[in-house]
Design a protein around this motif. Structure first.
Motif, mmCIF file in Angstrom:
data_model
loop_
_atom_site.group_PDB
_atom_site.id
_atom_site.type_symbol
_atom_site.label_atom_id
_atom_site.label_comp_id
_atom_site.label_asym_id
_atom_site.label_seq_id
_atom_site.Cartn_x
_atom_site.Cartn_y
_atom_site.Cartn_z
ATOM 1 N N PHE A 23 8.384 -11.123 14.670
ATOM 2 C CA PHE A 23 7.299 -10.935 13.712
ATOM 3 C C PHE A 23 7.598 -11.633 12.389
ATOM 4 O O PHE A 23 8.762 -11.885 12.060
ATOM 5 N N ILE A 24 6.527 -11.894 11.631
ATOM 6 C CA ILE A 24 6.660 -12.386 10.257
ATOM 7 C C ILE A 24 5.829 -11.489 9.345
ATOM 8 O O ILE A 24 4.877 -10.836 9.792
ATOM 9 N N ALA A 25 6.198 -11.475 8.080
ATOM 10 C CA ALA A 25 5.390 -10.839 7.036
ATOM 11 C C ALA A 25 5.385 -11.794 5.848
ATOM 12 O O ALA A 25 6.450 -12.255 5.418
ATOM 13 N N ALA A 26 4.197 -12.100 5.363
ATOM 14 C CA ALA A 26 4.059 -13.000 4.216
ATOM 15 C C ALA A 26 3.409 -12.238 3.073
ATOM 16 O O ALA A 26 2.271 -11.772 3.194
ATOM 17 N N GLU A 74 -0.196 -17.755 10.580
ATOM 18 C CA GLU A 74 -0.702 -16.401 10.328
ATOM 19 C C GLU A 74 -1.399 -16.306 8.967
ATOM 20 O O GLU A 74 -2.428 -15.641 8.843
ATOM 21 N N ILE A 75 -0.862 -16.962 7.949
ATOM 22 C CA ILE A 75 -1.516 -16.959 6.636
ATOM 23 C C ILE A 75 -2.915 -17.554 6.759
ATOM 24 O O ILE A 75 -3.893 -16.998 6.254
ATOM 25 N N GLN A 76 -3.007 -18.668 7.459
ATOM 26 C CA GLN A 76 -4.303 -19.341 7.640
ATOM 27 C C GLN A 76 -5.251 -18.490 8.479
ATOM 28 O O GLN A 76 -6.418 -18.312 8.121
ATOM 29 N N SER A 114 -5.683 -17.115 -6.299
ATOM 30 C CA SER A 114 -6.628 -16.025 -6.029
ATOM 31 C C SER A 114 -8.081 -16.438 -6.268
ATOM 32 O O SER A 114 -8.996 -15.682 -5.934
ATOM 33 N N ASN A 115 -8.311 -17.625 -6.831
ATOM 34 C CA ASN A 115 -9.675 -18.114 -6.999
ATOM 35 C C ASN A 115 -10.230 -18.706 -5.705
ATOM 36 O O ASN A 115 -11.443 -18.903 -5.595
ATOM 37 N N ASN A 116 -9.363 -19.004 -4.762
ATOM 38 C CA ASN A 116 -9.821 -19.520 -3.468
ATOM 39 C C ASN A 116 -10.411 -18.377 -2.650
ATOM 40 O O ASN A 116 -9.913 -17.247 -2.697
ATOM 41 N N PRO A 117 -11.464 -18.662 -1.888
ATOM 42 C CA PRO A 117 -12.080 -17.591 -1.092
ATOM 43 C C PRO A 117 -11.156 -17.116 0.031
ATOM 44 O O PRO A 117 -10.465 -17.918 0.654
ATOM 45 N N VAL A 118 -11.161 -15.814 0.248
ATOM 46 C CA VAL A 118 -10.404 -15.207 1.343
ATOM 47 C C VAL A 118 -11.357 -15.047 2.519
ATOM 48 O O VAL A 118 -12.438 -14.476 2.374
ATOM 49 N N VAL A 119 -10.960 -15.564 3.666
ATOM 50 C CA VAL A 119 -11.746 -15.433 4.888
ATOM 51 C C VAL A 119 -10.898 -14.646 5.877
ATOM 52 O O VAL A 119 -9.919 -15.161 6.409
ATOM 53 N N LEU A 120 -11.284 -13.400 6.086
ATOM 54 C CA LEU A 120 -10.495 -12.513 6.932
ATOM 55 C C LEU A 120 -10.714 -12.792 8.418
ATOM 56 O O LEU A 120 -11.792 -13.197 8.835
ATOM 57 N N SER A 121 -9.674 -12.513 9.175
ATOM 58 C CA SER A 121 -9.760 -12.537 10.629
ATOM 59 C C SER A 121 -10.565 -11.307 11.032
ATOM 60 O O SER A 121 -10.081 -10.182 10.929
ATOM 61 N N GLU A 122 -11.809 -11.495 11.465
ATOM 62 C CA GLU A 122 -12.739 -10.371 11.639
ATOM 63 C C GLU A 122 -12.301 -9.331 12.661
ATOM 64 O O GLU A 122 -12.681 -8.172 12.548
ATOM 65 N N ASN A 123 -11.499 -9.702 13.635
ATOM 66 C CA ASN A 123 -11.042 -8.724 14.623
ATOM 67 C C ASN A 123 -9.869 -7.885 14.124
ATOM 68 O O ASN A 123 -9.627 -6.807 14.648
#
Length: 173
Positions: A23-26, A74-76, A114-123
């Motif tokens: 596993f990784i954690a970022a 994973e970050i992406q 933090s000004n860049n939009p966050v696009v969540l992994s919907e699942n």
């Protein structure tokens, strides 16, 4: 103590082997904000494993993948954010109750905007928040995550990190 552990391992005839984390954690942080640094936390979907907990970016390292590439992937996948710089922090061991085994995670500190939009992994996730250190520490579910956050805040945010810990980004084609 380390010397004692080495001798103990020799007595048990344990051979030193390369151990790849599963596993990784970022821990993603924006240090360019005017007030104070902000940490990105994401909330797990109610339909997924550990529903409703707040966490950093986490994920599995695929069998055919190195840890560095898994971290950038994973970050992406989980946030859609470009990581400007990534640093190696530490390793956390934890108990996987559903597998009845010990696993470990390679932990990283990533600098983002933090000004860049966050696009969540919907699942996987249903909400995100940019939190101060104290807010993030209060929201994280596991003590080991709180400890890693505190370490990162002290040595990678309040101080300039040592370049020896910098991870070179993957090359995208």
């Amino acid at each position: 103590m380390i010397f004692g552990m080495v001798n103990f391992a020799k007595q048990l005839n344990i051979k030193r082997k390369k151990m790849k984390p599963k596993f990784i954690a970022a821990y993603l942080v924006d240090t360019s904000t005017k007030e104070e640094p902000l940490y990105l936390l994401i909330r797990r979907s109610p339909k997924d494993y550990l529903p409703g907990i707040w966490q950093t970016v986490t994920g599995k390292v695929e069998d055919d993948e190195n840890v560095k590439d898994a971290t950038f992937r994973e970050i992406q996948e989980e946030t859609g954010i470009e990581c400007l710089e990534l640093y190696n922090v530490d390793v956390t061991m934890f108990y996987e109750q559903h597998k009845d085994s010990i696993a470990f995670s390679a932990n990283f500190c990533g600098y983002v905007d933090s000004n860049n939009p966050v696009v969540l992994s919907e699942n996987e996730h249903d909400k995100f928040i940019w939190a101060t250190f104290e807010e993030a520490k209060a929201l994280l579910a596991f003590p080991s995550q709180k400890e890693s956050l505190s370490f990162i805040h002290s040595y990678f945010v309040l101080q300039k990190p040592d370049s020896v810990n910098r991870i070179i980004p993957m090359i995208t084609t």
